[in-house]
Design an enzyme around this catalytic site. Sequence first.
Site, PDB file in Angstrom:
ATOM      1  CG  ASP A  61     -92.476 -70.469  27.331  1.00 14.39           C
ATOM      2  OD1 ASP A  61     -92.877 -71.474  27.758  1.00 14.39           O
ATOM      3  OD2 ASP A  61     -91.165 -70.111  27.993  1.00 14.39           O
ATOM      4  CG  LEU A 113     -85.177 -77.883  31.251  1.00 16.59           C
ATOM      5  CD1 LEU A 113     -84.027 -78.009  31.929  1.00 16.59           C
ATOM      6  CD2 LEU A 113     -85.814 -79.177  30.588  1.00 16.59           C
ATOM      7  NE  ARG A 114     -90.626 -69.488  32.134  1.00 13.33           N
ATOM      8  CZ  ARG A 114     -89.785 -69.066  31.117  1.00 13.33           C
ATOM      9  NH1 ARG A 114     -90.184 -69.073  29.970  1.00 13.33           N
ATOM     10  NH2 ARG A 114     -88.705 -68.057  31.564  1.00 13.33           N
ATOM     11  CB  ALA A 115     -93.353 -76.906  29.733  1.00 16.09           C
TER      12      ALA A 115
END
Length: 366
Positions: A182, A263-265
């Site tokens: 991820d 919320l990294r995406a």
Amino acid sequence: MSEATREAGGVGAGPGSDGMGTAARPVFPFAALIGQAPLQQALLLAAIDPGLGGVLISGPRGTAKSTAARALAELLPEGQLVNLPLGASEDRLIGTLDIETVLRNGAVRFSPGLLAKAHRGVLYVDEVNLLPDALVDALLDAAASGVNTVERDGVSHRHDASFVLIGTMNPEEGELRPQLIDRFGLMVELQNAFEPRVRQAIVKARLAFDHDPDGFRAAYAQQQAEYVERIHAARAALPQLSFDDAVHERVSALCIDAAVDGLRADLVMLRAARALAAFEQAHAVTVRHVDCVAEAVLLHRRRHDSRGSNQSPPEHDERAHQASGSGAAHDAAAASSPDADWGYLPPEPTATLPVKGVIPLDAKKR
């Protein structure tokens, strides 16, 4: 880049070298890659904004993963490609205390590792899925922050480490842990080429390069120079580009639909869309830019139970309920039947044999 260096087939410390002073060899031009448009886009975005967190390339053997990494390194300011071998230690990667200086002078001195050598270039990790988790963690921390901080063995050191991280893996050899995969900004999944014309074009280009590397590279010199100029201009344009509400709404909708964790995406998708807009010399980031980068951002983050996939239609639920009810009634009837054996074999009579009399033993005296 000097003309002499270009004619030698390499740039700086040599794309295709290991960053250890190995003589450079001619590099297959980035502009000459065939049938790799998604990979080329992802690599260019990471080159424009190294803070994206790097590119993970998944695919079978022989799909030009390492060729693309070397080709990208040639387009960057330093032209440096540093290979991280599988057997490297954490000290070799992040740096450590210079023991020789300590023994000779008694002074504490930092000995830089591969992260320092890769600054402003490409750090290439083949078979990243086979690296120890601690090394992958350190790699991804530095790739995302652009800084390497070392606090160990009496050394407190901090240095810039802005590089494009490119990791490759063959899924047949194992997967990365979800927590690590991820953290790669973008991912591209390569497939074998089964289109005859594409396959033939790739083979012809490779044979032409192997036969006359300098002549082949000369044919793509202008396109290579344009890539270098556009990357430089895009890096300068990044701070001037912002996101409007429509862009934010599109990013949120895509990430929610993919059921991503955290919320990294969202953040990576916005940065990738901005990098694409800068590369295209656009005046603003648009929804189209978001759509163009979405798959590379979500490919390794999309959950299999994303919204809608784990919900059955009402008709299906009703049929399943009815089937379950009829099955339960059948089981109850079978259980009440005297012939029900629930899978056990029926009892079989066995013969008995007479046993000789047993002489009882005297009870132990207390």
